[in-house]
Design a protein around this motif. Structure first.
Motif, PDB file in Angstrom:
ATOM      1  N   GLU A 104      74.079  50.276  75.797  1.00 55.69           N
ATOM      2  CA  GLU A 104      75.196  49.408  75.425  1.00 55.69           C
ATOM      3  C   GLU A 104      74.850  48.617  74.161  1.00 55.69           C
ATOM      4  O   GLU A 104      73.744  48.090  74.022  1.00 55.69           O
ATOM      5  N   GLN A 105      75.827  48.545  73.239  1.00 59.29           N
ATOM      6  CA  GLN A 105      75.575  47.837  71.985  1.00 59.29           C
ATOM      7  C   GLN A 105      75.413  46.349  72.246  1.00 59.29           C
ATOM      8  O   GLN A 105      76.179  45.736  72.995  1.00 59.29           O
ATOM      9  N   ILE A 106      74.400  45.750  71.578  1.00 60.50           N
ATOM     10  CA  ILE A 106      74.142  44.315  71.714  1.00 60.50           C
ATOM     11  C   ILE A 106      74.672  43.575  70.497  1.00 60.50           C
ATOM     12  O   ILE A 106      75.382  42.580  70.624  1.00 60.50           O
ATOM     13  N   TRP A 107      74.302  44.024  69.297  1.00 62.22           N
ATOM     14  CA  TRP A 107      74.790  43.372  68.085  1.00 62.22           C
ATOM     15  C   TRP A 107      74.776  44.356  66.923  1.00 62.22           C
ATOM     16  O   TRP A 107      74.172  45.424  67.009  1.00 62.22           O
ATOM     17  N   GLN A 108      75.430  43.959  65.842  1.00 60.43           N
ATOM     18  CA  GLN A 108      75.476  44.761  64.617  1.00 60.43           C
ATOM     19  C   GLN A 108      75.435  43.830  63.416  1.00 60.43           C
ATOM     20  O   GLN A 108      76.091  42.794  63.388  1.00 60.43           O
ATOM     21  N   TYR A 109      74.620  44.235  62.429  1.00 60.92           N
ATOM     22  CA  TYR A 109      74.566  43.501  61.157  1.00 60.92           C
ATOM     23  C   TYR A 109      74.947  44.474  60.055  1.00 60.92           C
ATOM     24  O   TYR A 109      74.525  45.631  60.060  1.00 60.92           O
ATOM     25  N   GLU A 110      75.758  44.007  59.086  1.00 63.30           N
ATOM     26  CA  GLU A 110      76.192  44.873  57.988  1.00 63.30           C
ATOM     27  C   GLU A 110      75.757  44.296  56.650  1.00 63.30           C
ATOM     28  O   GLU A 110      75.996  43.125  56.372  1.00 63.30           O
ATOM     29  N   ALA A 111      75.122  45.124  55.834  1.00 60.99           N
ATOM     30  CA  ALA A 111      74.722  44.735  54.491  1.00 60.99           C
ATOM     31  C   ALA A 111      75.526  45.527  53.477  1.00 60.99           C
ATOM     32  O   ALA A 111      75.929  46.669  53.738  1.00 60.99           O
ATOM     33  N   GLN A 112      75.743  44.946  52.325  1.00 61.35           N
ATOM     34  CA  GLN A 112      76.413  45.646  51.233  1.00 61.35           C
ATOM     35  C   GLN A 112      75.374  46.482  50.487  1.00 61.35           C
ATOM     36  O   GLN A 112      74.379  45.953  49.996  1.00 61.35           O
ATOM     37  N   VAL A 113      75.600  47.789  50.431  1.00 59.44           N
ATOM     38  CA  VAL A 113      74.666  48.678  49.742  1.00 59.44           C
ATOM     39  C   VAL A 113      75.414  49.425  48.637  1.00 59.44           C
ATOM     40  O   VAL A 113      76.633  49.576  48.694  1.00 59.44           O
ATOM     41  N   PRO A 114      74.701  49.914  47.620  1.00 57.67           N
ATOM     42  CA  PRO A 114      75.360  50.626  46.520  1.00 57.67           C
ATOM     43  C   PRO A 114      76.042  51.904  47.012  1.00 57.67           C
ATOM     44  O   PRO A 114      75.688  52.470  48.051  1.00 57.67           O
ATOM     45  N   VAL A 115      77.002  52.350  46.224  1.00 57.18           N
ATOM     46  CA  VAL A 115      77.673  53.610  46.541  1.00 57.18           C
ATOM     47  C   VAL A 115      76.696  54.774  46.432  1.00 57.18           C
ATOM     48  O   VAL A 115      76.665  55.662  47.275  1.00 57.18           O
ATOM     49  N   LEU A 116      75.873  54.754  45.382  1.00 54.81           N
ATOM     50  CA  LEU A 116      74.896  55.818  45.174  1.00 54.81           C
ATOM     51  C   LEU A 116      73.529  55.328  45.628  1.00 54.81           C
ATOM     52  O   LEU A 116      73.033  54.306  45.149  1.00 54.81           O
ATOM     53  N   THR A 117      72.925  56.045  46.563  1.00 50.71           N
ATOM     54  CA  THR A 117      71.606  55.681  47.084  1.00 50.71           C
ATOM     55  C   THR A 117      70.756  56.932  47.208  1.00 50.71           C
ATOM     56  O   THR A 117      71.259  58.060  47.196  1.00 50.71           O
ATOM     57  N   MET A 118      69.461  56.739  47.344  1.00 48.57           N
ATOM     58  CA  MET A 118      68.566  57.861  47.596  1.00 48.57           C
ATOM     59  C   MET A 118      68.715  58.317  49.039  1.00 48.57           C
ATOM     60  O   MET A 118      68.976  57.515  49.932  1.00 48.57           O
ATOM     61  N   ARG A 119      68.515  59.610  49.242  1.00 48.10           N
ATOM     62  CA  ARG A 119      68.661  60.135  50.600  1.00 48.10           C
ATOM     63  C   ARG A 119      67.351  59.945  51.356  1.00 48.10           C
ATOM     64  O   ARG A 119      66.634  60.881  51.702  1.00 48.10           O
ATOM     65  N   THR A 120      67.057  58.691  51.588  1.00 44.49           N
ATOM     66  CA  THR A 120      65.888  58.301  52.350  1.00 44.49           C
ATOM     67  C   THR A 120      66.176  56.935  52.931  1.00 44.49           C
ATOM     68  O   THR A 120      67.112  56.252  52.493  1.00 44.49           O
ATOM     69  N   ALA A 121      65.423  56.527  53.924  1.00 43.60           N
ATOM     70  CA  ALA A 121      65.664  55.233  54.546  1.00 43.60           C
ATOM     71  C   ALA A 121      64.395  54.755  55.219  1.00 43.60           C
ATOM     72  O   ALA A 121      63.598  55.542  55.733  1.00 43.60           O
ATOM     73  N   ALA A 122      64.207  53.448  55.194  1.00 38.86           N
ATOM     74  CA  ALA A 122      63.057  52.842  55.867  1.00 38.86           C
ATOM     75  C   ALA A 122      63.436  52.511  57.307  1.00 38.86           C
ATOM     76  O   ALA A 122      64.482  51.911  57.554  1.00 38.86           O
TER      77      ALA A 122
END
Length: 389
Positions: free
Chosen positions: A172-190
């Motif tokens: 069950e979902q507890i919380w969600q945080y949203e950040a503004q990110v660029p339209v173009l990003t690298m296809r990788t994530a930390a």
């Protein structure tokens, strides 16, 4: 490193939909001409302890499906849906499961469950005992970084900048945080860091943000990279490596940004220097080792960050994060070679071809000093470094 525009279910296989900086649809397409395989005098070799195949590995997708080393067991997954638990000692399969899903991210784990994210953006929880499915939930869009858990909650980070927390019991979902990110990003994530009371997430906008584990409220934020330039490519400042925890601080690096040490509680900068990398740094003998975005491997003195040496013979070969193995560093590259670097002076002292499909996942060092290697084609091995006679 491929780039992608954030939109639901933007798939790596649709090459025409992406702009690429360093790597294209094939493993050999690069923006800069890669250096040839260096000719070296080998003094360190690799001895195989065991080897196995995990499905089709990344199966042509640009993914980061790193095996999870968990004491006596290694968990691994392939893009085509195979999930295995194997013995660290001999590579014997403890259990295996074939999912009817393509896998995009994982595995992450806690004491009871493994967590994977499917191509269709579903978070799946499997029993770590036998691989049986406990629950699955829908996510709003794709995830490329392994889910992370502290035992009571599991956190995923989507490619469009959302950090979402779920209860590990039922999903069950507890919380969600949203950040503004660029339209173009690298296809990788930390992958996010998930502690008992804090979650630290790194974003494609160059920011690291600490959130409370209880409700996802921001505690502090730190700017690793500041977008500059007029084109979207020039303004890329993605953070692709999970921050490295060092006691009460974290070390983080970004693309076209800086390498910084940050107080984990306050977010205050302790020190920083200009750097550009897709991977988090490694620490050995009190020094810092970094695989730069252009393929150079750099050693920095720990107490003042002065450059000790720079190994440039692997330029543009898309080297992985250095693994610290005794007196050596070990990196993989896009053609599937493993390279051994003398930690003291940066000399290349060992080399072997491992997987013709390439190596994207960083080598991991086990507690006994052996190396866990997973190639893009699904070949997984435990290797031992040996001095040549």
């Amino acid at each position: 490193m491929p780039l992608g525009r954030n939109k639901p279910f933007g798939l790596a296989s649709v090459c025409a939909a992406f702009v690429f900086l360093l790597a294209g649809c094939s493993a050999t397409d690069t923006f800069e001409q890669p250096a040839p395989v260096p000719e070296i005098e080998t003094s360190v070799g690799f001895e195989r302890v065991w080897r196995m195949s995990v499905g089709n590995g990344h199966d042509g997708e640009f993914l980061q499906l790193a095996p999870l080393y968990a004491g006596d067991v290694i968990y691994a997954a392939s893009a085509d849906g195979e999930v295995v638990a194997v013995s660290v000692e001999d590579g014997k399969v403890v259990w295996e499961k074939e999912l009817d899903d393509r896998i995009f991210a994982g595995p992450g784990a806690d004491g009871r469950q493994l967590y994977l994210v499917t191509r269709d953006a579903e978070l799946v929880a499997l029993s770590s005992e036998d691989g049986s499915e406990n629950w699955r939930v829908d996510l709003p869009t794709e995830v490329l970084a392994a889910p992370q858990s502290n035992g009571s909650l599991v956190v995923v980070q989507t490619t469009d900048g959302r950090v979402i927390s779920f209860d590990t019991e039922k999903g069950e979902q507890i919380w969600q945080y949203e950040a503004q990110v660029p339209v173009l990003t690298m296809r990788t994530a930390a992958a996010p860091l998930v502690g008992a009371d804090i979650v630290i997430a790194s974003f494609a906008n160059g920011r690291v943000i600490a959130l409370t584990a209880e409700n996802g409220q921001p505690v502090w934020q730190y700017q690793v990279g500041q977008a500059q330039g007029r084109t979207e490519l020039e303004r890329l400042v993605d953070i692709g490596g999970q921050p490295l925890v060092l006691d009460s601080a974290i070390m983080v690096v970004g693309y076209q940004g800086k390498l910084a040490l940050i107080d984990i509680r306050s977010g205050q900068e302790i020190w920083s220097r200009t750097a550009s990398s897709y991977y988090s740094p490694a620490i050995g003998n009190g020094n810092i080792f970094l695989a730069a975005a252009n393929g150079d491997v750099v050693a920095l003195r720990g107490n003042d960050r002065r450059e000790l040496w720079l190994q440039s013979d692997l330029a543009w070969r898309q080297v992985t994060r250095p693994a610290v193995a005794g007196e050596y560093l070990v990196v993989g590259d896009y053609e599937g070679y493993l390279h051994v670097i003398q930690m003291s002076d940066g000399r290349l002292v060992g080399q072997t071809k491992y997987d013709s499909d390439g190596i994207r996942v960083p080598v991991q060092v086990l507690s006994n000093g052996n190396l866990l290697v997973y190639g893009n084609g699904g070949k997984m091995s435990v290797l031992k470094l040996e001095q040549d006679d």
